[in-house]
Design a protein around this motif. Structure first.
Motif, PDB file in Angstrom:
ATOM      1  N   ILE A 423       0.839  -1.209   0.000  1.00 25.41           N
ATOM      2  CA  ILE A 423       0.000   0.000   0.000  1.00 25.41           C
ATOM      3  C   ILE A 423       0.870   1.254   0.000  1.00 25.41           C
ATOM      4  CG2 ILE A 423      -1.715   1.308   1.322  1.00 25.41           C
ATOM      5  CD1 ILE A 423      -2.738  -1.290  -0.035  1.00 25.41           C
ATOM      6  N   SER A 424       2.009   1.183   0.676  1.00 25.30           N
ATOM      7  CA  SER A 424       2.878   2.356   0.774  1.00 25.30           C
ATOM      8  C   SER A 424       3.417   2.810  -0.578  1.00 25.30           C
ATOM      9  CB  SER A 424       4.016   2.084   1.760  1.00 25.30           C
ATOM     10  OG  SER A 424       4.863   3.200   1.878  1.00 25.30           O
ATOM     11  N   PRO A 425       4.155   1.989  -1.334  1.00 27.75           N
ATOM     12  CA  PRO A 425       4.651   2.463  -2.623  1.00 27.75           C
ATOM     13  C   PRO A 425       3.548   2.750  -3.631  1.00 27.75           C
ATOM     14  CG  PRO A 425       5.139   0.130  -2.339  1.00 27.75           C
ATOM     15  CD  PRO A 425       4.686   0.637  -1.013  1.00 27.75           C
ATOM     16  N   LEU A 426       2.448   1.995  -3.586  1.00 28.57           N
ATOM     17  CA  LEU A 426       1.357   2.280  -4.517  1.00 28.57           C
ATOM     18  C   LEU A 426       0.688   3.610  -4.188  1.00 28.57           C
ATOM     19  CD1 LEU A 426      -0.352  -1.203  -5.004  1.00 28.57           C
ATOM     20  CD2 LEU A 426       1.442  -0.121  -6.355  1.00 28.57           C
ATOM     21  N   SER A 427       0.594   3.932  -2.904  1.00 23.74           N
ATOM     22  CA  SER A 427       0.031   5.235  -2.535  1.00 23.74           C
ATOM     23  C   SER A 427       0.927   6.370  -3.008  1.00 23.74           C
ATOM     24  CB  SER A 427      -0.192   5.313  -1.018  1.00 23.74           C
ATOM     25  OG  SER A 427       1.036   5.385  -0.305  1.00 23.74           O
ATOM     26  N   GLU A 428       2.240   6.135  -3.000  1.00 20.63           N
ATOM     27  CA  GLU A 428       3.162   7.142  -3.543  1.00 20.63           C
ATOM     28  C   GLU A 428       2.863   7.406  -5.011  1.00 20.63           C
ATOM     29  OE1 GLU A 428       7.437   6.812  -2.483  1.00 20.63           O
ATOM     30  OE2 GLU A 428       6.793   4.973  -1.491  1.00 20.63           O
ATOM     31  N   TRP A 429       2.655   6.337  -5.753  1.00 21.73           N
ATOM     32  CA  TRP A 429       2.352   6.487  -7.176  1.00 21.73           C
ATOM     33  C   TRP A 429       1.069   7.292  -7.363  1.00 21.73           C
ATOM     34  CZ3 TRP A 429      -1.403   5.991 -10.689  1.00 21.73           C
ATOM     35  CH2 TRP A 429      -1.037   6.040 -12.035  1.00 21.73           C
ATOM     36  N   SER A 430       0.040   6.945  -6.612  1.00 22.22           N
ATOM     37  CA  SER A 430      -1.248   7.621  -6.767  1.00 22.22           C
ATOM     38  C   SER A 430      -1.148   9.099  -6.407  1.00 22.22           C
ATOM     39  CB  SER A 430      -2.301   6.930  -5.890  1.00 22.22           C
ATOM     40  OG  SER A 430      -3.571   7.521  -6.054  1.00 22.22           O
ATOM     41  N   VAL A 431      -0.470   9.401  -5.300  1.00 25.87           N
ATOM     42  CA  VAL A 431      -0.301  10.796  -4.889  1.00 25.87           C
ATOM     43  C   VAL A 431       0.406  11.598  -5.981  1.00 25.87           C
ATOM     44  CG1 VAL A 431       0.942  12.316  -3.294  1.00 25.87           C
ATOM     45  CG2 VAL A 431      -0.377  10.384  -2.404  1.00 25.87           C
ATOM     46  N   SER A 432       1.440  11.003  -6.577  1.00 29.54           N
ATOM     47  CA  SER A 432       2.225  11.716  -7.582  1.00 29.54           C
ATOM     48  C   SER A 432       1.505  11.818  -8.929  1.00 29.54           C
ATOM     49  CB  SER A 432       3.577  11.034  -7.781  1.00 29.54           C
ATOM     50  OG  SER A 432       3.424   9.783  -8.425  1.00 29.54           O
ATOM     51  N   HIS A 433       0.375  11.129  -9.068  1.00 29.84           N
ATOM     52  CA  HIS A 433      -0.406  11.167 -10.304  1.00 29.84           C
ATOM     53  C   HIS A 433      -1.825  11.662 -10.035  1.00 29.84           C
ATOM     54  CE1 HIS A 433       2.973   8.665 -11.587  1.00 29.84           C
ATOM     55  NE2 HIS A 433       2.643   8.966 -12.823  1.00 29.84           N
ATOM     56  N   ARG A 434      -1.924  12.749  -9.277  1.00 29.76           N
ATOM     57  CA  ARG A 434      -3.206  13.409  -9.013  1.00 29.76           C
ATOM     58  C   ARG A 434      -4.270  12.428  -8.521  1.00 29.76           C
ATOM     59  NH1 ARG A 434      -4.218  18.444 -10.540  1.00 29.76           N
ATOM     60  NH2 ARG A 434      -6.416  17.952 -10.926  1.00 29.76           N
ATOM     61  N   SER A 435      -3.846  11.512  -7.658  1.00 26.54           N
ATOM     62  CA  SER A 435      -4.750  10.563  -7.009  1.00 26.54           C
ATOM     63  C   SER A 435      -5.468   9.651  -7.995  1.00 26.54           C
ATOM     64  CB  SER A 435      -5.773  11.304  -6.134  1.00 26.54           C
ATOM     65  OG  SER A 435      -5.122  12.080  -5.161  1.00 26.54           O
ATOM     66  N   ASN A 436      -4.812   9.322  -9.093  1.00 29.22           N
ATOM     67  CA  ASN A 436      -5.354   8.305  -9.986  1.00 29.22           C
ATOM     68  C   ASN A 436      -5.344   6.958  -9.285  1.00 29.22           C
ATOM     69  OD1 ASN A 436      -6.142   9.316 -12.619  1.00 29.22           O
ATOM     70  ND2 ASN A 436      -4.012   9.968 -12.848  1.00 29.22           N
ATOM     71  N   SER A 437      -6.207   6.048  -9.726  1.00 25.07           N
ATOM     72  CA  SER A 437      -6.262   4.718  -9.130  1.00 25.07           C
ATOM     73  C   SER A 437      -5.151   3.846  -9.693  1.00 25.07           C
ATOM     74  CB  SER A 437      -7.616   4.064  -9.400  1.00 25.07           C
ATOM     75  OG  SER A 437      -7.791   3.838 -10.786  1.00 25.07           O
ATOM     76  N   ILE A 438      -4.739   2.877  -8.900  1.00 25.61           N
ATOM     77  CA  ILE A 438      -3.729   1.918  -9.329  1.00 25.61           C
ATOM     78  C   ILE A 438      -4.090   0.555  -8.749  1.00 25.61           C
ATOM     79  CG2 ILE A 438      -2.182   2.427  -7.388  1.00 25.61           C
ATOM     80  CD1 ILE A 438       0.171   1.965  -9.380  1.00 25.61           C
ATOM     81  N   ASP A 439      -3.930  -0.489  -9.562  1.00 19.67           N
ATOM     82  CA  ASP A 439      -4.265  -1.847  -9.128  1.00 19.67           C
ATOM     83  C   ASP A 439      -3.297  -2.327  -8.052  1.00 19.67           C
ATOM     84  OD1 ASP A 439      -5.380  -3.321 -12.295  1.00 19.67           O
ATOM     85  OD2 ASP A 439      -6.228  -1.733 -11.048  1.00 19.67           O
ATOM     86  N   ILE A 440      -3.816  -3.159  -7.161  1.00 15.11           N
ATOM     87  CA  ILE A 440      -3.007  -3.771  -6.105  1.00 15.11           C
ATOM     88  C   ILE A 440      -2.680  -5.192  -6.533  1.00 15.11           C
ATOM     89  CG2 ILE A 440      -2.951  -4.470  -3.677  1.00 15.11           C
ATOM     90  CD1 ILE A 440      -5.033  -2.231  -3.159  1.00 15.11           C
ATOM     91  N   PRO A 441      -1.415  -5.583  -6.562  1.00 12.26           N
ATOM     92  CA  PRO A 441      -1.050  -6.929  -7.013  1.00 12.26           C
ATOM     93  C   PRO A 441      -1.734  -8.026  -6.204  1.00 12.26           C
ATOM     94  CG  PRO A 441       0.906  -5.557  -6.793  1.00 12.26           C
ATOM     95  CD  PRO A 441      -0.224  -4.781  -6.186  1.00 12.26           C
ATOM     96  N   ASP A 442      -2.063  -9.096  -6.874  1.00 14.46           N
ATOM     97  CA  ASP A 442      -2.572 -10.286  -6.199  1.00 14.46           C
ATOM     98  C   ASP A 442      -1.378 -11.188  -5.930  1.00 14.46           C
ATOM     99  OD1 ASP A 442      -3.782 -12.536  -5.254  1.00 14.46           O
ATOM    100  OD2 ASP A 442      -4.592 -13.165  -7.208  1.00 14.46           O
TER     101      ASP A 442
END
Length: 468
Positions: A423-442
């Motif tokens: 959740i931590s690195p994916l949240s970084e991605w989302s924050v840096s991309h105007r809160s766009n959604s990003i899939d969470i790996p299974d």
């Protein structure tokens, strides 16, 4: 300000195996995890061969590690074989903890790679890692490669790539990799997990968790944070510490065991405190000069997650604002709800509702007695006496050792460590991309559909003794 692809990939490790996201994965040249990784062995429900005595080594003897070694001396059928810290004074201090305890651990210290020699010993079953975050994954991987089970402090990894490495290595070596998420063993969280299992809340719709804890001053305290490591971590902008809130609600929602986290969106405020203080201190102390003019994470981060079955989770992170402590734990279902934090001191045990109002104290006590989990019945009072965040740390340690001794699956496996930490690195991605959604790996490679929920009955095991 947008972040360049190259810089972001270097920062988070998203360029390696495991980033998912339909359009995002294509535009950033990344392979979808569902097609790039096939499960080698399912570690969910895996029971390693039992061992009567668990031989342990500790790496990192600061705040968390120093507490862990004080707790372990209360458990029977364990042997502390080695301890390690880069600081010789911490190692020497820790050694004294074992005087008169029957444990005589070998000390490893004084060099940056002393921990590797500890991992290479052939008389250790479990390595307990309590170092700064950036070292968690490298140490856990090295330990598993050398035939050791691993218990690693939170977060287990700080990049998507390292989360996948933990999964692959655990599956290949068949060594447990448990993240030490102690909040899963807090008393109210255990109570609500058991209530959810018994259907008290009906179908769970939504859950919330948070880590709101004012540790602002300690981030700049050279005596409390070795090499100011946590201040350095706060130069990443996302939810840097999601697992305290996420772990307990993930168990309630049967994440990785009947449901999975599908995607997230994350939003952060500006930084109104860290940067200015770093700038000020840089003019007073040369140690802080490398932090001058640098960007830090926003004071408040809010991350929302949607699961494959349409449930939602809200997570918050703020460790700098002068706010009342809140490790929010909220469960909302079709028949009832529960919440702990932020509440008046007299109500810190939490509240339960069946409608628009909280149940009375007497009604709560009746429910608490009816739904009290078996682990609390057996050693709850002992755990409170031993301590560790009110006893939950000791419950966690006792359960870990008891599972290893009896050859039982662990309550938290490597898929939990990876999915809660990612959740931590994916949240970084989302924050840096105007809160766009990003899939969470299974990380379970689809096994979440048939994996069994965490066993909280203690039908097996439960025979590990506790010394006074």
């Amino acid at each position: 300000m947008s972040m360049k692809k190259r810089d972001f990939l270097k920062l988070t490790g998203l360029g390696g195996i495991g980033l998912v996201g339909s359009g995002l994965s294509e535009s950033y040249g990344m392979k979808a995890s569902t097609s790039s990784y096939a499960q080698k062995f399912n570690m969910c429900g895996y029971a390693a061969p039992k061992m009567d005595n668990v031989r342990i080594a500790y790496i990192g003897l600061g705040n968390r590690g120093g507490g862990a070694i004080k707790r372990i001396v209360h458990l029977e059928n364990v042997q502390v074989k080695a301890i390690c810290d880069i600081r010789t004074e911490k190692a020497a201090e820790a050694k004294k903890t074992f005087e008169g305890s029957g444990h005589n651990p070998v000390v490893y210290s004084g060099s940056a790679d002393a921990w590797k020699k500890l991992c290479e010993r052939d008389d250790i079953d479990l390595i307990y890692i309590c170092t700064p975050w950036s070292l968690h994954a490298p140490m856990a991987l090295y330990a598993m490669e050398h035939g050791k089970h691993v218990a690693v402090e939170i977060p287990a990894a700080t990049t998507v790539e390292d989360c996948w490495k933990l999964v692959e290595t655990s599956e290949r070596t068949k060594k447990h990799c448990m993240m030490l998420e102690n909040c899963c063993y807090d008393f109210f969280e255990l109570l609500t997990l058991n209530m959810a299992r018994q259907g008290y809340f009906g179908e769970i719709i939504h859950a919330e968790g948070a880590y709101i804890h004012d540790i602002y001053d300690s981030l700049f305290d050279k005596s409390k944070r070795y090499d100011l490591w946590r201040l350095k971590e706060n130069q990443r902008n996302g939810n840097l510490y999601p697992t305290h809130g996420l772990g307990p609600v993930a168990q309630v929602l049967d994440i990785n065991r009947g449901d999975k986290m599908d995607y997230l969106v994350s939003m952060a405020s500006n930084d109104f405190m860290l940067g200015p203080r770093a700038q000020q201190l840089a003019g007073e102390d040369p140690v802080f000069k490398p932090f001058a003019g640098k960007k830090f994470r926003g004071n408040m981060n809010t991350t929302t997650v949607r699961t494959a079955k349409g449930k939602t989770i809200m997570l918050q992170h703020d460790v700098t604002s002068p706010r009342v402590y809140s490790r929010l734990h909220l469960i909302s279902g079709t028949k009832g709800s529960a919440q702990k934090y932020p509440l008046p001191e007299s109500k810190q045990r939490g509240r339960i509702s069946k409608g628009h109002e909280w149940l009375s104290d007497s009604e709560f006590q009746e429910l608490e007695q009816k739904y009290q989990p078996e682990i609390v019945k057996r050693i709850g009072e002992l755990a409170k006496k031993v301590g560790g965040h009110g006893g939950m740390d000791f419950l966690m340690d006792w359960r870990l050792i008891d599972c290893l001794r009896n050859g039982l699956p662990l309550d938290q496996d490597v898929y939990d460590a990876a999915s809660w930490s990612v959740i931590s690195p994916l949240s970084e991605w989302s924050v840096s991309h105007r809160s766009n959604s990003i899939d969470i790996p299974d990380f379970t490679s689809g096994a979440w559909k048939t994996n069994k929920p965490v066993d909280i009955t203690l039908k097996e095991g439960g025979n590990t003794g506790v010394r006074s």
